[in-house]
Design a protein around this motif. Structure first.
Motif, PDB file in Angstrom:
ATOM      1  N   UNK A 165       0.808  -0.997   0.103  1.00  0.00           N
ATOM      2  CA  UNK A 165       0.090  -0.178   0.073  1.00  0.00           C
ATOM      3  C   UNK A 165       0.836   1.190   0.007  1.00  0.00           C
ATOM      4  N   UNK A 166       0.299   2.365   0.255  1.00  0.00           N
ATOM      5  CA  UNK A 166       0.803   3.470   0.392  1.00  0.00           C
ATOM      6  C   UNK A 166       0.829   4.412  -0.836  1.00  0.00           C
ATOM      7  N   UNK A 167       1.051   5.658  -0.796  1.00  0.00           N
ATOM      8  CA  UNK A 167       0.907   6.588  -1.849  1.00  0.00           C
ATOM      9  C   UNK A 167       2.104   7.222  -1.998  1.00  0.00           C
ATOM     10  N   UNK A 168       2.308   7.623  -3.333  1.00  0.00           N
ATOM     11  CA  UNK A 168       3.370   8.422  -4.058  1.00  0.00           C
ATOM     12  C   UNK A 168       3.536   9.739  -3.533  1.00  0.00           C
TER      13      UNK A 168
ATOM     14  N   UNK B 263       2.156  -2.729  -9.471  1.00  0.00           N
ATOM     15  CA  UNK B 263       1.181  -3.543  -9.165  1.00  0.00           C
ATOM     16  C   UNK B 263       0.250  -2.921  -8.103  1.00  0.00           C
ATOM     17  N   UNK B 264      -0.860  -3.708  -7.651  1.00  0.00           N
ATOM     18  CA  UNK B 264      -1.989  -3.249  -7.154  1.00  0.00           C
ATOM     19  C   UNK B 264      -1.751  -3.096  -5.670  1.00  0.00           C
ATOM     20  N   UNK B 265      -0.692  -4.020  -5.250  1.00  0.00           N
ATOM     21  CA  UNK B 265      -0.270  -4.201  -4.005  1.00  0.00           C
ATOM     22  C   UNK B 265       0.851  -3.164  -3.323  1.00  0.00           C
ATOM     23  N   UNK B 266       1.946  -2.936  -4.345  1.00  0.00           N
ATOM     24  CA  UNK B 266       3.013  -2.284  -3.797  1.00  0.00           C
ATOM     25  C   UNK B 266       2.917  -0.908  -4.378  1.00  0.00           C
ATOM     26  N   UNK B 267       1.804   0.070  -3.849  1.00  0.00           N
ATOM     27  CA  UNK B 267       1.565   1.242  -4.600  1.00  0.00           C
ATOM     28  C   UNK B 267       2.405   2.412  -4.219  1.00  0.00           C
ATOM     29  N   UNK B 268       3.413   2.186  -3.528  1.00  0.00           N
ATOM     30  CA  UNK B 268       4.363   3.321  -3.318  1.00  0.00           C
ATOM     31  C   UNK B 268       5.566   3.270  -4.003  1.00  0.00           C
TER      32      UNK B 268
ATOM     33  N   UNK C 145      12.455  -1.077  -8.805  1.00  0.00           N
ATOM     34  CA  UNK C 145      12.623  -1.921  -7.499  1.00  0.00           C
ATOM     35  C   UNK C 145      11.176  -2.380  -7.164  1.00  0.00           C
ATOM     36  N   UNK C 146      11.030  -3.351  -6.140  1.00  0.00           N
ATOM     37  CA  UNK C 146       9.918  -4.121  -5.671  1.00  0.00           C
ATOM     38  C   UNK C 146       9.109  -4.809  -6.516  1.00  0.00           C
TER      39      UNK C 146
END
Length: 412
Positions: free
Chosen positions: A104-107, A171-176, A333-334
């Motif tokens: 999650x998280x935002x940019x 991805x929809x999971x690692x949004x940051x 990354x990620x």
């Protein structure tokens, strides 16, 4: 005549053999003591020699930028070269298993660049070139402004952009997290595989770092190639020589005499011929017939190699070819294997392969000199993605010992 002190003799004096028992006991203990001292001296000398060698060898590695940008990467490369590959893999897996990417998280504002455009030169429309790529449909939501929207990068070739870049969340999971994508026009650019003393090893080679002044005058982009050859499960061909035997079925980046290039499965999509000048193989195809290969969804599959570390999210890179022959590069990354493959498909790849992984090795740089025929230099280079290590200058250094790929303007 006086007898020598008991502690200073190795052979029992004749007169002691018939002498009192206490003298024999003293002599026996002294002999054992001397042997222990000699053994200790030999052991200490051996340890001293070992630690001197270790200080020179490991110390040299830790100061060698060719082995990585960080001390950790340099130490890992040293251990791999000295029989410690399994230990390094275990340590990397352990570290990454406890440092998974944030869910999650935002940019932060401004993380994704705003799309830009350039005015093509007069008459450039008549120059043979591919149409600009369509925008990539973002994966995560809600949409971030600029995500998947292309911007020209690097020098203009015949008055036209030859490279476009964009960024998007993987991805929809690692949004940051953000990865970079580069699109390259084969009608305006020619490819060259540069070879190094570490990868593939040996040499000398026709094309090797540093990039020469002549080559810099047309250089538009440079980027990393694949794994260390022993880890790549593939071969290497350049300068009309097979450096490492090519493997049938391996994912292969192939360069032809006219500077065109492609990605395909060796023995099926691509094969050896008189017009082939270079082949770089790395693992198996990630994308085939425009779709992610099923094995990409099983990161534990042995075909991806031990160094991938199972279902780990790390810096990764990949290269694909579109239906109209454009090359697309993805790095960031990620990423796990499936994420990398999915982004390559979204960027239009019909076939794609994984390139190198881990922070120190993933690098894509473009160069934009102030004049059309000006020289590419480290100072006018820009990385595809903020956070890429190595800087655009690594390809201009004499110490750079890994192979890499360049894209240069075709002759006027």
């Amino acid at each position: 005549m006086l007898s020598p002190p008991i502690d200073d003799v190795d052979v029992e004096p004749q007169e002691w053999k018939a002498g009192p028992a206490h003298k024999k006991a003293r002599w026996s203990k002294a002999r054992v003591h001397r042997r222990r001292r000699r053994i200790l001296a030999v052991v200490l000398a051996a340890f001293g020699i070992f630690f001197v060698w270790l200080a020179i060898s490991l110390g040299g590695a830790l100061t060698n930028p060719a082995l990585g940008s960080s001390m950790g990467a340099r130490a890992a490369e040293w251990f791999r070269e000295h029989g410690g590959a399994s230990v390094v893999v275990w340590a990397e897996n352990l570290w990454y298993s406890h440092h998974q990417p944030k869910v999650g998280g935002a940019l932060a504002p401004g993380t994704i660049r705003k799309p830009t455009s350039v005015n093509s030169a007069v008459g450039a429309a008549t120059v043979p070139h591919l149409p600009a790529p369509p925008a990539i449909v973002p994966i995560a939501s809600p949409l971030v402004a600029g995500e998947g929207q292309w911007s020209p990068a690097g020098r203009l070739v015949k008055g036209l952009p030859a490279i476009y870049e964009t960024e998007l969340r993987p991805s929809t999971i690692h949004t940051s997290y953000v990865v970079g994508v580069a699109w390259m026009d084969p009608k305006l650019l020619k490819a060259t595989l540069y070879s190094g003393s570490q990868i593939p090893g040996g040499g000398p080679f026709t094309h090797t770092a540093p990039i020469t002044a002549t080559a810099a005058n047309s250089l538009d982009a440079a980027f990393n190639a694949g794994f260390l050859v022993p880890d790549s499960n593939g071969g290497y061909y350049t300068d009309s020589k097979t450096i490492v035997p090519l493997r049938t079925g391996a994912a292969s980046f192939v360069v032809y005499k006219d500077g065109t290039s492609t990605v395909g499965q060796w023995g099926s999509d691509v094969a050896m011929g008189p017009n082939v000048v270079a082949v770089r193989q790395n693992l198996d195809l990630l994308v085939d017939n425009g779709a992610v290969v099923p094995a990409a969804y099983s990161a534990n599959s042995p075909q991806w190699g031990k160094t991938l570390g199972g279902k780990l999210f790390v810096w990764r890179s990949g290269l694909g070819v579109t239906a109209n022959g454009a090359l697309v590069y993805v790095g960031g990354p990620g990423l796990d294997i499936a994420d990398l493959a999915n982004i390559l498909v979204r960027a239009g790849a019909v076939r794609a392969m994984e390139l190198d992984i881990n922070t120190d090795w993933v690098n894509y740089s473009t160069y934009a000199p102030s004049t059309p025929g000006g020289a590419a230099t480290p100072t006018n280079g820009t990385e595809l993605l903020s956070g890429m290590t190595g800087t655009p200058g690594r390809y201009f250094q004499t110490w750079w010992a890994r192979d890499f790929i360049t894209m240069s303007a075709v002759a006027p």
